[in-house]
Design an enzyme around this catalytic site. Structure first.
Site, PDB file in Angstrom:
ATOM      1  CE  LYS A   1      37.135  21.683 -69.992  1.00  0.00           C
ATOM      2  NZ  LYS A   1      36.268  21.126 -71.044  1.00  0.00           N
TER       3      LYS A   1
ATOM      4  CE1 TYR B   1      40.571  20.518 -69.368  1.00  0.00           C
ATOM      5  CE2 TYR B   1      40.446  20.659 -66.968  1.00  0.00           C
ATOM      6  CZ  TYR B   1      40.012  20.107 -68.159  1.00  0.00           C
ATOM      7  OH  TYR B   1      39.034  19.137 -68.149  1.00  0.00           O
ATOM      8  CB  ALA B   2      41.593  26.309 -64.241  1.00  0.00           C
ATOM      9  CB  ALA B   3      41.785  30.264 -67.789  1.00  0.00           C
TER      10      ALA B   3
ATOM     11  CB  SER C   1      37.666   9.661 -81.016  1.00  0.00           C
ATOM     12  OG  SER C   1      38.435  10.494 -80.178  1.00  0.00           O
ATOM     13  NE  ARG C   2      41.080  10.233 -75.855  1.00  0.00           N
ATOM     14  CZ  ARG C   2      41.764  10.938 -76.762  1.00  0.00           C
ATOM     15  NH1 ARG C   2      41.839  10.505 -77.999  1.00  0.00           N
ATOM     16  NH2 ARG C   2      42.371  12.067 -76.421  1.00  0.00           N
TER      17      ARG C   2
ATOM     18  N   GLY D   1      34.722  15.583 -79.818  1.00  0.00           N
ATOM     19  CA  GLY D   1      35.489  14.724 -78.905  1.00  0.00           C
ATOM     20  C   GLY D   1      34.793  13.384 -78.739  1.00  0.00           C
TER      21      GLY D   1
HETATM   22  P1  NAP Z   1      39.685  12.323 -73.488  1.00  0.00           P
HETATM   23  O1  NAP Z   1      39.513  10.864 -73.247  1.00  0.00           O
HETATM   24  O2  NAP Z   1      41.054  12.895 -73.494  1.00  0.00           O
HETATM   25  O3  NAP Z   1      38.927  12.708 -74.844  1.00  0.00           O
HETATM   26  C1  NAP Z   1      39.082  13.994 -75.399  1.00  0.00           C
HETATM   27  C2  NAP Z   1      38.322  14.026 -76.704  1.00  0.00           C
HETATM   28  O4  NAP Z   1      38.560  15.319 -77.315  1.00  0.00           O
HETATM   29  C3  NAP Z   1      38.806  12.969 -77.676  1.00  0.00           C
HETATM   30  O5  NAP Z   1      37.705  12.433 -78.381  1.00  0.00           O
HETATM   31  C4  NAP Z   1      39.718  13.764 -78.624  1.00  0.00           C
HETATM   32  O6  NAP Z   1      39.666  13.160 -79.907  1.00  0.00           O
HETATM   33  C5  NAP Z   1      38.994  15.110 -78.655  1.00  0.00           C
HETATM   34  N1  NAP Z   1      39.892  16.185 -79.055  1.00  0.00           N
HETATM   35  C6  NAP Z   1      40.977  16.661 -78.405  1.00  0.00           C
HETATM   36  N2  NAP Z   1      41.600  17.600 -79.147  1.00  0.00           N
HETATM   37  C7  NAP Z   1      40.890  17.708 -80.294  1.00  0.00           C
HETATM   38  C8  NAP Z   1      41.036  18.492 -81.461  1.00  0.00           C
HETATM   39  N3  NAP Z   1      42.061  19.346 -81.623  1.00  0.00           N
HETATM   40  N4  NAP Z   1      40.133  18.354 -82.460  1.00  0.00           N
HETATM   41  C9  NAP Z   1      39.106  17.479 -82.334  1.00  0.00           C
HETATM   42  N5  NAP Z   1      38.905  16.709 -81.243  1.00  0.00           N
HETATM   43  C10 NAP Z   1      39.803  16.821 -80.246  1.00  0.00           C
HETATM   44  O7  NAP Z   1      38.888  13.170 -72.400  1.00  0.00           O
HETATM   45  P2  NAP Z   1      37.538  12.901 -71.560  1.00  0.00           P
HETATM   46  O8  NAP Z   1      37.936  12.578 -70.182  1.00  0.00           O
HETATM   47  O9  NAP Z   1      36.594  12.045 -72.293  1.00  0.00           O
HETATM   48  O10 NAP Z   1      37.020  14.417 -71.524  1.00  0.00           O
HETATM   49  C11 NAP Z   1      35.868  14.857 -72.202  1.00  0.00           C
HETATM   50  C12 NAP Z   1      35.475  16.203 -71.635  1.00  0.00           C
HETATM   51  O11 NAP Z   1      35.279  16.096 -70.215  1.00  0.00           O
HETATM   52  C13 NAP Z   1      36.526  17.290 -71.828  1.00  0.00           C
HETATM   53  O12 NAP Z   1      35.877  18.520 -72.099  1.00  0.00           O
HETATM   54  C14 NAP Z   1      37.217  17.365 -70.492  1.00  0.00           C
HETATM   55  O13 NAP Z   1      37.790  18.629 -70.246  1.00  0.00           O
HETATM   56  C15 NAP Z   1      36.060  17.081 -69.556  1.00  0.00           C
HETATM   57  N6  NAP Z   1      36.472  16.605 -68.234  1.00  0.00           N
HETATM   58  C16 NAP Z   1      36.998  15.357 -68.064  1.00  0.00           C
HETATM   59  C17 NAP Z   1      37.367  14.970 -66.769  1.00  0.00           C
HETATM   60  C18 NAP Z   1      37.930  13.616 -66.470  1.00  0.00           C
HETATM   61  O14 NAP Z   1      38.267  13.359 -65.284  1.00  0.00           O
HETATM   62  N7  NAP Z   1      38.082  12.730 -67.442  1.00  0.00           N
HETATM   63  C19 NAP Z   1      37.184  15.842 -65.684  1.00  0.00           C
HETATM   64  C20 NAP Z   1      36.666  17.091 -65.920  1.00  0.00           C
HETATM   65  C21 NAP Z   1      36.287  17.460 -67.201  1.00  0.00           C
HETATM   66  P3  NAP Z   1      40.913  12.955 -80.893  1.00  0.00           P
HETATM   67  O15 NAP Z   1      42.153  12.804 -80.072  1.00  0.00           O
HETATM   68  O16 NAP Z   1      40.521  11.735 -81.658  1.00  0.00           O
HETATM   69  O17 NAP Z   1      40.907  14.185 -81.739  1.00  0.00           O
END
Ligand code: NAP
Length: 250
Positions: A156, A152-154, A16-17, A14
Site C-alpha cells: 500500500k 501488505y503495508a509495503a 465481488s464484495r 475486487g
Molecule cells: P474484501 O472484502 O476482502 O474484498 C477483496 C476483493 O478483492 C474481493 O472482491 C476479492 O474478490 C478481490 N480479490 C482478492 N484477490 C483477488 C485476485 N487474486 N483476483 C481478483 N480479485 C481479487 O476487502 P475490502 O475490505 O472490501 O477491501 C477492498 C480494498 O480496501 C482493498 O484494497 C483493501 O486493501 C482496502 N482496505 C480495506 C480495509 C478494511 O478495513 N476493510 C482497510 C484498509 C484498506 P474474489 O475473492 O471474488 O476474487
C-alpha cells in the site's frame, strides 16, 4: 451519495464484495456502465443482476499474468473505451515478519501493487482518450504503523507512491490519479482476524484508536472514491485521502 457518471464506462477490481461492491453500486447509480472484476463469478453475477446500466462481468484472477490482457480485451471489446479505473482488489496475509513466507510477500505485492500498475498501463491509452480518472484503494497501513502487516503495508505504501507518480506522468494527458486510504471498515476482509483473535475483542479493541469511535462502512469509502473519480474532483490529482474516522491523527 451520487455523482454524475452518465455515459461513462468504469472498471472496478475486487467488485465481488465489500468496498469494491459499494463502489460499483454507486457508479451504477450515477449512470456509469461498470465492468466488475474478481474471481467469484457467482457473486459478480448476483451484483450485476441488480445494476441498471448493462454491466459487464469479468471473472479474472489478478494473481496471474494473463489476467491483465484478459481484463483489458474483455472491457475494451464490450465498452470500446474507459473513463474510470478503480484498482481496489487486494489480499492481506497477516503474518509476523519473523514467520513471513516468500509466497505471501510475492502474492501480496503482485496483486496489490504490480497488477494495479499493470492495469493502469493497459488502460493508459483509452484513459488518455477520455481524459479519465484512476482511483487506487490504499490503506492506513501504508504508513507502516500497523505491525504484522509488512507485505501488505509495503504494497500500500508502494501504491501511494505509484498514485503520485502516475498523476504527475499523466497530468499532461488529462488523466487524474488519486487514492483512498480506508481505516477500519466493516467488510469480509476482517474475517480471518475475527477468527484468529475473536470478533468482539477485535471490534472493541481496534476501535479505541478511532476518534469517531466506530467502524466505517464500505459506502463511506465509496463516497470518496466516487468523488475522486467524478468531475467534481477535476482539480484533484496525486492525492490519497484518508477515510479513517481520524485514526491516523492520533
Ligand atoms: P474484501 O472484502 O476482502 O474484498 C477483496 C476483493 O478483492 C474481493 O472482491 C476479492 O474478490 C478481490 N480479490 C482478492 N484477490 C483477488 C485476485 N487474486 N483476483 C481478483 N480479485 C481479487 O476487502 P475490502 O475490505 O472490501 O477491501 C477492498 C480494498 O480496501 C482493498 O484494497 C483493501 O486493501 C482496502 N482496505 C480495506 C480495509 C478494511 O478495513 N476493510 C482497510 C484498509 C484498506 P474474489 O475473492 O471474488 O476474487
Amino acid at each position: 451519495m451520487t455523482f454524475d457518471f452518465s455515459g461513462k464506462h468504469a472498471i472496478v477490481t475486487g467488485a465481488s464484495r465489500g468496498i469494491g461492491e459499494a463502489i460499483v453500486r454507486q457508479l451504477d447509480r450515477g449512470g456509469a456502465r461498470v465492468a466488475l472484476v474478481a474471481r467469484s463469478g457467482d457473486r459478480l453475477e448476483a451484483i450485476a443482476s441488480e445494476l441498471a446500466n448493462d454491466p459487464l462481468v469479468v471473472v479474472a484472477d489478478l494473481s496471474t499474468n494473463e489476467s491483465i490482457d484478459q481484463i483489458s480485451s474483455a472491457v475494451l471489446d464490450a465498452f470500446g473505451g474507459v473513463d474510470v479505473l478503480v484498482n481496489n482488489a487486494a489480499v492481506e496475509r497477516n503474518q509476523p515478519a519473523s514467520k513471513v513466507t516468500g509466497a505471501a510477500i510475492d502474492e501480496t505485492l503482485f496483486v496489490n501493487l504490480r497488477q494495479a500498475f499493470m492495469l493502469s498501463s493497459a488502460f493508459a491509452k483509452p484513459l488518455f482518450s477520455t481524459s479519465g480518472a484512476i482511483v487506487n484503494i490504499s490503506s492506513v497501513a501504508s504508513t507502516g504503523a500497523g505491525g504484522t502487516q509488512g507485505a501488505y503495508a509495503a504494497s500500500k505504501g508502494g501504491l501511494d507512491t505509484l498514485t503520485k507518480n502516475l498523476a504527475n506522468e499523466w497530468a499532461s494527458k488529462g488523466v487524474r490519479v488519486n487514492g483512498v486510504a480506508p481505516g477500519l471498515i466493516d467488510t469480509e476482509m476482517w474475517e480471518p482476524t475475527f477468527e484468529a483473535l475473536g470478533e468482539e475483542e477485535v471490534r472493541s479493541t481496534f476501535v479505541r484508536n478511532v476518534p469517531l469511535a466506530r467502524w466505517g462502512t464500505a459506502d463511506e469509502i465509496a463516497n470518496v472514491a466516487c468523488f475522486l473519480a467524478s468531475q467534481q474532483a477535476s482539480y484533484v490529482t496525486g492525492q490519497t485521502i484518508r477515510v479513517d474516522g481520524g485514526m491516523t491523527n492520533i
